[in-house]
Scaffold this motif. Sequence first.
Motif, short mmCIF file in Angstrom:
data_model
loop_
_atom_site.label_atom_id
_atom_site.label_comp_id
_atom_site.label_asym_id
_atom_site.label_seq_id
_atom_site.Cartn_x
_atom_site.Cartn_y
_atom_site.Cartn_z
N CYS A 1 0.87 -1.19 0.00
CA CYS A 1 0.00 0.00 0.00
C CYS A 1 0.90 1.23 0.00
O CYS A 1 2.12 1.13 -0.04
N ARG A 2 0.28 2.40 0.05
CA ARG A 2 1.04 3.63 0.23
C ARG A 2 0.31 4.54 1.20
O ARG A 2 -0.88 4.33 1.49
N ALA A 3 1.02 5.53 1.72
CA ALA A 3 0.42 6.45 2.68
C ALA A 3 1.03 7.83 2.49
O ALA A 3 2.23 7.97 2.26
N VAL A 4 0.19 8.86 2.59
CA VAL A 4 0.63 10.24 2.44
C VAL A 4 0.46 10.95 3.77
O VAL A 4 -0.62 10.94 4.37
N THR A 5 1.54 11.56 4.24
CA THR A 5 1.55 12.26 5.52
C THR A 5 0.50 13.38 5.54
O THR A 5 0.26 14.03 4.52
N PRO A 6 -0.14 13.62 6.68
CA PRO A 6 -1.17 14.68 6.76
C PRO A 6 -0.65 16.04 6.31
O PRO A 6 0.52 16.38 6.52
N PRO A 7 -1.51 16.85 5.68
CA PRO A 7 -1.10 18.17 5.18
C PRO A 7 -0.53 19.09 6.27
O PRO A 7 0.28 19.96 5.97
N ALA A 8 -0.97 18.91 7.51
CA ALA A 8 -0.50 19.80 8.57
C ALA A 8 0.94 19.52 8.99
O ALA A 8 1.54 20.33 9.69
N SER A 9 1.51 18.39 8.59
CA SER A 9 2.88 18.05 8.98
C SER A 9 3.87 18.97 8.27
O SER A 9 3.73 19.24 7.08
N PRO A 10 4.92 19.42 8.97
CA PRO A 10 5.90 20.31 8.33
C PRO A 10 6.74 19.61 7.27
O PRO A 10 7.21 20.23 6.32
N ILE A 11 6.98 18.30 7.44
CA ILE A 11 7.67 17.48 6.45
C ILE A 11 6.74 16.32 6.10
O ILE A 11 6.26 15.62 6.97
N ARG A 12 6.50 16.13 4.81
CA ARG A 12 5.52 15.14 4.39
C ARG A 12 6.15 14.12 3.44
O ARG A 12 7.12 14.42 2.75
N PHE A 13 5.56 12.90 3.42
CA PHE A 13 6.06 11.83 2.57
C PHE A 13 4.91 11.12 1.88
O PHE A 13 3.82 10.98 2.44
N ASN A 14 5.19 10.71 0.67
CA ASN A 14 4.30 9.84 -0.09
C ASN A 14 5.00 8.48 -0.12
O ASN A 14 5.82 8.20 -0.99
N ALA A 15 4.72 7.65 0.88
CA ALA A 15 5.50 6.44 1.13
C ALA A 15 4.81 5.21 0.56
O ALA A 15 3.62 4.99 0.81
N ARG A 16 5.58 4.41 -0.18
CA ARG A 16 5.09 3.12 -0.67
C ARG A 16 5.63 2.03 0.24
O ARG A 16 6.81 2.03 0.60
N PHE A 17 4.76 1.09 0.62
CA PHE A 17 5.15 0.00 1.50
C PHE A 17 5.28 -1.28 0.69
O PHE A 17 4.33 -1.71 0.01
N LEU A 18 6.45 -1.89 0.77
CA LEU A 18 6.76 -3.12 0.06
C LEU A 18 6.99 -4.24 1.06
O LEU A 18 7.29 -3.99 2.23
N ILE A 19 6.88 -5.48 0.59
CA ILE A 19 7.07 -6.66 1.42
C ILE A 19 8.15 -7.52 0.79
O ILE A 19 8.22 -7.64 -0.44
N ALA A 20 9.01 -8.14 1.62
CA ALA A 20 10.01 -9.08 1.11
C ALA A 20 10.22 -10.20 2.11
O ALA A 20 10.13 -9.98 3.32
N PRO A 21 10.49 -11.43 1.63
CA PRO A 21 10.68 -12.58 2.52
C PRO A 21 12.11 -12.70 3.02
O PRO A 21 13.07 -12.48 2.26
N ALA A 22 12.28 -13.08 4.27
CA ALA A 22 13.60 -13.17 4.89
C ALA A 22 14.48 -14.22 4.22
O ALA A 22 15.71 -14.10 4.25
N GLU A 23 13.88 -15.25 3.62
CA GLU A 23 14.70 -16.29 3.00
C GLU A 23 15.48 -15.79 1.79
O GLU A 23 16.40 -16.47 1.31
N ARG A 24 15.16 -14.60 1.30
CA ARG A 24 15.92 -14.02 0.17
C ARG A 24 17.11 -13.19 0.67
O ARG A 24 17.80 -12.56 -0.13
N ALA A 25 17.36 -13.19 1.97
CA ALA A 25 18.41 -12.33 2.53
C ALA A 25 19.74 -13.05 2.62
O ALA A 25 19.82 -14.27 2.74
N SER A 26 20.81 -12.26 2.57
CA SER A 26 22.15 -12.73 2.92
C SER A 26 22.76 -11.68 3.84
O SER A 26 22.26 -10.57 3.95
N GLY A 27 23.85 -12.04 4.52
CA GLY A 27 24.47 -11.11 5.45
C GLY A 27 24.12 -11.43 6.89
O GLY A 27 23.42 -12.40 7.19
N THR A 28 24.61 -10.59 7.79
CA THR A 28 24.43 -10.78 9.23
C THR A 28 23.62 -9.63 9.80
O THR A 28 23.92 -8.46 9.53
N LEU A 29 22.61 -9.95 10.56
CA LEU A 29 21.75 -8.93 11.15
C LEU A 29 22.54 -8.11 12.16
O LEU A 29 23.09 -8.63 13.12
N GLN A 30 22.58 -6.80 11.93
CA GLN A 30 23.27 -5.89 12.84
C GLN A 30 22.74 -4.48 12.63
O GLN A 30 22.41 -4.09 11.52
#
Length: 221
Positions: free
Chosen positions: A132-161
């Motif tokens: 989905c996406r979400a747009v910050t309320p107009p009254a906020s001094p800094i606003r974002f048009n944010a898209r939310f993505l999903i990914a599965p952990a089994e596609r990861a490499s590296g060490t959590l830190q």
Amino acid sequence: MQGCCHVAAPLPPAPPAAPATAPGRPAFPRHAASLLWRRRQDGTVEILMAARRRPPLHAQLAGLPRRPRRPRRPRRPCRHRAAPETRAALERRAPPRLARALAIAAARELEEETGLRLGATAPELDAFAYLCRAVTPPASPIRFNARFLIAPAERASGTLQGSGELEDLAWHKLEGLLALPVAPITARVLGEFRLWLAQPEETRHALPLIWYRGRETRLQE
């Protein structure tokens, strides 16, 4: 608490923001991307969450999105393109170049904030699903048009830190997350994620595209 990512990729020039001093005029929402990093552990769905080092500490999905950087040479080429249905969802409200930049940003921020890489050597954008996406309320001094993505952990490499910007980076059961002091939009996004999980995998791409205006108003694209 929060998941991981913001826009940090080559982007086309953004429309000019309204002057911060203009009375009665809301700021222009800056394009952003956030990632829900999920896994299934002992039959239970978990999401990677963390707290940001700024008072007050509270549960919040994804780091506060930041202003896009100027176009630059990619640090590593991305492998594959986003899946057709994910590209179509991102391009519903963004031109193709921006849509791809948003996906790249989500992958890069995951690595920068958690040490995990989406893929073995280069970001594998085909792992993303659109939520989905979400747009910050107009009254906020800094606003974002944010898209939310999903990914599965089994596609990861590296060490959590952690990166030093986040605290308490850990996996949390989805069922218990809303018992935490989550931000209002976090609760809405987690609700959309529950609906996504409940849908058969082969038909998830057919779900209506949802966006939030402000913190509460749920609309279809």
